[in-house]
Design a protein around this motif. Sequence first.
Motif, PDB file in Angstrom:
ATOM      1  N   HIS A  55      48.029  67.491  78.233  1.00 23.49           N
ATOM      2  CA  HIS A  55      49.047  68.174  77.423  1.00 23.49           C
ATOM      3  C   HIS A  55      49.766  67.228  76.477  1.00 23.49           C
ATOM      4  O   HIS A  55      50.994  67.274  76.358  1.00 23.49           O
ATOM      5  CB  HIS A  55      50.041  68.898  78.331  1.00 23.49           C
ATOM      6  CG  HIS A  55      49.445  70.108  78.977  1.00 23.49           C
ATOM      7  ND1 HIS A  55      49.275  71.300  78.310  1.00 23.49           N
ATOM      8  CD2 HIS A  55      48.962  70.296  80.233  1.00 23.49           C
ATOM      9  CE1 HIS A  55      48.724  72.176  79.130  1.00 23.49           C
ATOM     10  NE2 HIS A  55      48.521  71.595  80.300  1.00 23.49           N
ATOM     11  N   SER A  65      46.017  75.815  75.253  1.00 20.28           N
ATOM     12  CA  SER A  65      47.247  76.608  75.387  1.00 20.28           C
ATOM     13  C   SER A  65      48.264  76.372  74.277  1.00 20.28           C
ATOM     14  O   SER A  65      49.148  77.186  74.073  1.00 20.28           O
ATOM     15  CB  SER A  65      47.926  76.298  76.724  1.00 20.28           C
ATOM     16  OG  SER A  65      48.468  74.987  76.710  1.00 20.28           O
ATOM     17  N   LEU A  67      50.332  73.892  74.540  1.00 16.72           N
ATOM     18  CA  LEU A  67      51.472  73.248  75.190  1.00 16.72           C
ATOM     19  C   LEU A  67      51.367  71.728  75.080  1.00 16.72           C
ATOM     20  O   LEU A  67      50.459  71.116  75.627  1.00 16.72           O
ATOM     21  CB  LEU A  67      51.561  73.643  76.665  1.00 16.72           C
ATOM     22  CG  LEU A  67      52.738  73.047  77.447  1.00 16.72           C
ATOM     23  CD1 LEU A  67      54.079  73.482  76.839  1.00 16.72           C
ATOM     24  CD2 LEU A  67      52.658  73.448  78.912  1.00 16.72           C
ATOM     25  N   LEU A  75      57.791  70.994  75.000  1.00 13.10           N
ATOM     26  CA  LEU A  75      57.951  71.757  76.235  1.00 13.10           C
ATOM     27  C   LEU A  75      58.711  73.049  75.969  1.00 13.10           C
ATOM     28  O   LEU A  75      58.313  74.129  76.409  1.00 13.10           O
ATOM     29  CB  LEU A  75      58.677  70.916  77.290  1.00 13.10           C
ATOM     30  CG  LEU A  75      59.092  71.629  78.575  1.00 13.10           C
ATOM     31  CD1 LEU A  75      57.898  72.250  79.280  1.00 13.10           C
ATOM     32  CD2 LEU A  75      59.822  70.671  79.497  1.00 13.10           C
ATOM     33  N   GLY A  78      56.852  75.862  74.137  1.00  9.50           N
ATOM     34  CA  GLY A  78      55.982  76.659  75.000  1.00  9.50           C
ATOM     35  C   GLY A  78      54.540  76.646  74.540  1.00  9.50           C
ATOM     36  O   GLY A  78      54.079  75.698  73.913  1.00  9.50           O
ATOM     37  N   THR A  79      53.841  77.723  74.854  1.00  8.70           N
ATOM     38  CA  THR A  79      52.423  77.828  74.534  1.00  8.70           C
ATOM     39  C   THR A  79      52.205  78.909  73.489  1.00  8.70           C
ATOM     40  O   THR A  79      53.143  79.617  73.118  1.00  8.70           O
ATOM     41  CB  THR A  79      51.599  78.213  75.785  1.00  8.70           C
ATOM     42  OG1 THR A  79      51.870  79.578  76.113  1.00  8.70           O
ATOM     43  CG2 THR A  79      51.916  77.317  76.963  1.00  8.70           C
ATOM     44  N   ARG A  83      56.861  81.399  76.195  1.00  8.15           N
ATOM     45  CA  ARG A  83      57.765  80.345  76.672  1.00  8.15           C
ATOM     46  C   ARG A  83      57.324  79.828  78.031  1.00  8.15           C
ATOM     47  O   ARG A  83      56.786  80.561  78.852  1.00  8.15           O
ATOM     48  CB  ARG A  83      59.181  80.904  76.802  1.00  8.15           C
ATOM     49  CG  ARG A  83      59.811  81.255  75.478  1.00  8.15           C
ATOM     50  CD  ARG A  83      61.122  81.987  75.633  1.00  8.15           C
ATOM     51  NE  ARG A  83      62.105  81.194  76.391  1.00  8.15           N
ATOM     52  CZ  ARG A  83      63.297  81.626  76.709  1.00  8.15           C
ATOM     53  NH1 ARG A  83      63.678  82.838  76.363  1.00  8.15           N
ATOM     54  NH2 ARG A  83      64.132  80.864  77.361  1.00  8.15           N
ATOM     55  N   MET A  84      57.607  78.560  78.274  1.00  4.45           N
ATOM     56  CA  MET A  84      57.316  77.953  79.568  1.00  4.45           C
ATOM     57  C   MET A  84      58.571  77.807  80.405  1.00  4.45           C
ATOM     58  O   MET A  84      58.496  77.815  81.624  1.00  4.45           O
ATOM     59  CB  MET A  84      56.668  76.574  79.379  1.00  4.45           C
ATOM     60  CG  MET A  84      55.277  76.640  78.792  1.00  4.45           C
ATOM     61  SD  MET A  84      54.128  77.602  79.794  1.00  4.45           S
ATOM     62  CE  MET A  84      54.008  76.590  81.239  1.00  4.45           C
ATOM     63  N   SER A  93      60.543  81.067  85.149  1.00  2.00           N
ATOM     64  CA  SER A  93      59.926  80.178  84.161  1.00  2.00           C
ATOM     65  C   SER A  93      58.441  80.012  84.459  1.00  2.00           C
ATOM     66  O   SER A  93      58.047  79.708  85.590  1.00  2.00           O
ATOM     67  CB  SER A  93      60.609  78.808  84.179  1.00  2.00           C
ATOM     68  OG  SER A  93      61.933  78.909  83.713  1.00  2.00           O
ATOM     69  N   ASN A  94      57.621  80.225  83.450  1.00  2.00           N
ATOM     70  CA  ASN A  94      56.175  80.093  83.616  1.00  2.00           C
ATOM     71  C   ASN A  94      55.777  78.706  84.100  1.00  2.00           C
ATOM     72  O   ASN A  94      54.823  78.566  84.864  1.00  2.00           O
ATOM     73  CB  ASN A  94      55.455  80.421  82.306  1.00  2.00           C
ATOM     74  CG  ASN A  94      55.496  81.899  81.999  1.00  2.00           C
ATOM     75  OD1 ASN A  94      55.444  82.735  82.894  1.00  2.00           O
ATOM     76  ND2 ASN A  94      55.607  82.240  80.728  1.00  2.00           N
ATOM     77  N   LEU A  95      56.512  77.679  83.687  1.00  2.00           N
ATOM     78  CA  LEU A  95      56.204  76.325  84.126  1.00  2.00           C
ATOM     79  C   LEU A  95      56.239  76.234  85.647  1.00  2.00           C
ATOM     80  O   LEU A  95      55.322  75.686  86.275  1.00  2.00           O
ATOM     81  CB  LEU A  95      57.177  75.318  83.506  1.00  2.00           C
ATOM     82  CG  LEU A  95      56.953  73.857  83.892  1.00  2.00           C
ATOM     83  CD1 LEU A  95      55.583  73.374  83.418  1.00  2.00           C
ATOM     84  CD2 LEU A  95      58.058  72.983  83.310  1.00  2.00           C
TER      85      LEU A  95
END
Length: 135
Positions: A55, A65, A67, A75, A78-79, A83-84, A93-95
């Motif tokens: 990344h 992605s 990212l 960060l 996002g991708t 959003r991450m 949060s996707n992260l």
Amino acid sequence: MNRYLFICAGTVLLGVGGVVADGVLKSAQVCAAEEQVSFKGDIQPLLKWRCSGCHEGTGEGVQKSGLDLSNYAGLMKGTKFGRMVIPGDPESSNLMMLLDWRVAPAIRMPHGKKQLSSCDRDAIRTWIRQGAKDN
């Protein structure tokens, strides 16, 4: 890398957090105030160590992605899928979903490698809960 410590106090007495039920003092668990987590001192070095191979720059993760974890702006951008990080809400949060492996095995992060330790994931989770600041 700065490290912080989650310190949980054991028993709390009546008047500070204890509860009386049926005439019996019941204890409560309380966590001490958590130390401020720094993006630059705690999170960025962790991301660089565990995630930068894919990344960052023209890595496979950036290509697939979008990212880029080489800096705070990447960060938070996002991708290409969204959003991450949702500041203040690590569980949504996707992260964290990716790092906690609450997603399909094919997209768990780090992809094809050992899961981040619970301590490392808790550091990221705390940073997000504290507002995901660029500090």
